[in-house]
Write a protein that holds these residues in place. Structure first.
Motif, PDB file in Angstrom:
ATOM      1  N   ALA A  97      44.529  44.143  32.598  1.00  0.00           N
ATOM      2  CA  ALA A  97      43.837  43.275  33.556  1.00  0.00           C
ATOM      3  C   ALA A  97      44.081  43.734  34.988  1.00  0.00           C
ATOM      4  CB  ALA A  97      44.299  41.831  33.372  1.00  0.00           C
ATOM      5  N   TYR A 195      46.996  34.501  38.763  1.00  0.00           N
ATOM      6  CA  TYR A 195      47.287  35.035  37.426  1.00  0.00           C
ATOM      7  C   TYR A 195      48.639  34.486  36.991  1.00  0.00           C
ATOM      8  CZ  TYR A 195      47.457  38.551  33.655  1.00  0.00           C
ATOM      9  OH  TYR A 195      47.495  39.191  32.435  1.00  0.00           O
ATOM     10  N   TRP A 239      36.450  36.245  34.493  1.00  0.00           N
ATOM     11  CA  TRP A 239      36.147  37.378  33.622  1.00  0.00           C
ATOM     12  C   TRP A 239      35.021  38.231  34.203  1.00  0.00           C
ATOM     13  CZ3 TRP A 239      39.537  39.193  30.671  1.00  0.00           C
ATOM     14  CH2 TRP A 239      40.331  38.408  29.800  1.00  0.00           C
ATOM     15  N   LEU A 242      36.063  40.970  36.439  1.00  0.00           N
ATOM     16  CA  LEU A 242      36.935  41.985  35.859  1.00  0.00           C
ATOM     17  C   LEU A 242      36.100  43.015  35.111  1.00  0.00           C
ATOM     18  CD1 LEU A 242      40.318  41.322  34.108  1.00  0.00           C
ATOM     19  CD2 LEU A 242      38.653  42.802  33.011  1.00  0.00           C
ATOM     20  N   ALA A 244      36.402  45.841  32.884  1.00  0.00           N
ATOM     21  CA  ALA A 244      37.451  46.382  32.020  1.00  0.00           C
ATOM     22  C   ALA A 244      37.253  47.866  31.754  1.00  0.00           C
ATOM     23  CB  ALA A 244      37.478  45.623  30.700  1.00  0.00           C
ATOM     24  N   LEU A 258      38.283  42.856  27.148  1.00  0.00           N
ATOM     25  CA  LEU A 258      39.605  43.492  27.092  1.00  0.00           C
ATOM     26  C   LEU A 258      40.014  43.850  25.663  1.00  0.00           C
ATOM     27  CD1 LEU A 258      42.088  41.845  29.623  1.00  0.00           C
ATOM     28  CD2 LEU A 258      40.879  44.021  29.771  1.00  0.00           C
TER      29      LEU A 258
END
Length: 408
Positions: A97, A195, A239, A242, A244, A258
């Protein structure tokens, strides 16, 4: 109602094997596994495993099992199934992450880390920050109380803060951190992602990601009675921020982005069994609960209350031992049942060895809480002794522990 400790212990095969009288105080490093998790894993492997996405029977069963596991852990955390990512452990998921989020960082950005966290929520961010020439700012804690310096946080956050990484509970000192307060500061003027490392809180308190308000929350099922797996929950909007690193055929929906490569489906089966066990416990303690989420909340609330009583008993016993210094909160208020101490005249590893000779299993050292031990000035002294309780711990085990420590 009275906590059903005998019924609980009966569902953990390792707790009374062959009359060895082992007492497990090592729960902060990994708990014993409940029977339903073991059975689920064995059944998946025994009855025919397969990779996902096939038209044949075992593949369809595997897909259904994985979907059930995602839904089950989402119920435990208070989220939705599509917001869940499984991985080998919390550390690996956080490394993945952090790398993905760092793609969009630029020089002049900054991150906020704490001195109280496990290195799994520190080192991944340090590595990413070094690669992107991003500033790292530290939120300190009080060595006397084990509490974070919340008053300093507003002065650390600004418009260039990209991530605030914080633990829900300290794996070294047991401190429960005020995550909603941290989120509130992060949201007051800025838009930093929060986080949360919840590895040490999920086994002991109700987890509600909506109430916490964070963007990502990571935990480890092997710390709450299941197999070696990692879980990362993220808000849908988080999400989407992000990107990945993954193989091209891998999914890009929610947490699935992920889950690149073939996961441990037997591990996911074990997680499903773990949630089924907690569902059973919730039914035992709150028969009126009408949904799985309600029963899971009831299970955790009953466990919290039971562990509080055990923790108070342990704290009273530790207070009787000459030369013992406890670190972290002095009472069960604001903590999980993880206790760290030093004993004058004895190195922590020697204390742990003394306990091990009496079939009392406890940890010593830094427990990967590198910043904590450094801040306390205990590196040269060998760190701390750490003992942890969980909902399968028993009062007679605490008495044995106190007696063994008094021998020293």
């Amino acid at each position: 109602m009275t906590f059903p400790i005998d019924a609980v212990r009966a569902r953990f095969p390792a707790l009374d094997p062959h009359g060895l009288e082992r007492a497990f105080f090592d729960a902060p490093g990994g708990t014993q596994v409940c029977e339903p998790a073991i059975e689920r894993m064995a059944a998946h492997l025994r009855d025919g495993t397969a990779n996902s996405g096939g038209a044949f029977a075992t593949s369809r069963v595997t897909d259904a099992l994985s979907a059930q596991a995602h839904a089950a852990i989402a119920d435990l955390l208070g989220g939705r199934a599509e917001e869940i990512a499984f991985g080998p452990n919390m550390t690996s998921l956080t490394l993945a992450a952090s790398r993905a989020l760092a793609r969009d960082w630029t020089q002049g950005d900054n991150l906020i880390l704490t001195r109280l966290d496990h290195d799994a929520n520190v080192a991944p961010w340090l590595e990413a920050a070094a690669d992107k020439a991003v500033e790292v700012r530290w939120l300190d804690f009080s060595p006397e109380t084990g509490l974070l310096d919340y008053d300093a946080l507003p002065g650390l956050i600004d418009a260039r803060t990209r991530v605030v990484a914080v633990g829900a509970a300290s794996n070294a000192l047991g401190t429960l951190n005020n995550v909603p307060a941290i989120v509130s500061v992060a949201r007051a003027r800025w838009e930093a992602l929060v986080y949360v490392d919840a590895v040490q809180s999920v086994p002991h308190v109700v987890t509600d990601v909506a109430a916490l308000g964070c963007d990502f929350l990571a935990c480890s099922p092997y710390k709450f009675f299941g197999p070696h797996q990692g879980v990362l929950w993220g808000r849908a909007e988080a999400w989407e921020r992000l990107r990945a690193y993954k193989v091209r055929p891998a999914g890009n929906r929610g947490g699935h982005r992920l889950e690149t490569g073939t996961p441990s489906f037997e591990g996911q089966a074990g997680v499903l069994g773990t949630v089924e066990y907690l569902d059973w416990l919730g039914g035992e303690t709150a028969p009126q609960a009408s949904s799985r989420r309600a029963r899971l909340i009831a299970a955790m609330e009953a466990s919290t209350a039971y562990e509080r009583g055990l923790g108070e008993r342990l704290l009273a016993g530790l207070a009787e031992i000459e030369g013992l210094r406890l670190y972290g909160p002095p009472t069960m208020d604001g903590r999980v049942p993880t206790f760290a101490f030093t004993l004058a005249g004895h190195r922590p590893d020697a204390v742990a060895a003394h306990l091990a000779q009496r079939h009392l299993f406890a940890w010593s050292g830094h427990f990967y809480a590198v910043e904590v031990i450094r801040r306390l000035g205990l590196e040269e002294a060998g760190g701390l002794v750490r003992v942890g309780l969980c909902h399968y711990s028993a009062a007679h085990e605490i008495e044995r522990l106190i007696a063994a420590l008094k021998e020293l």
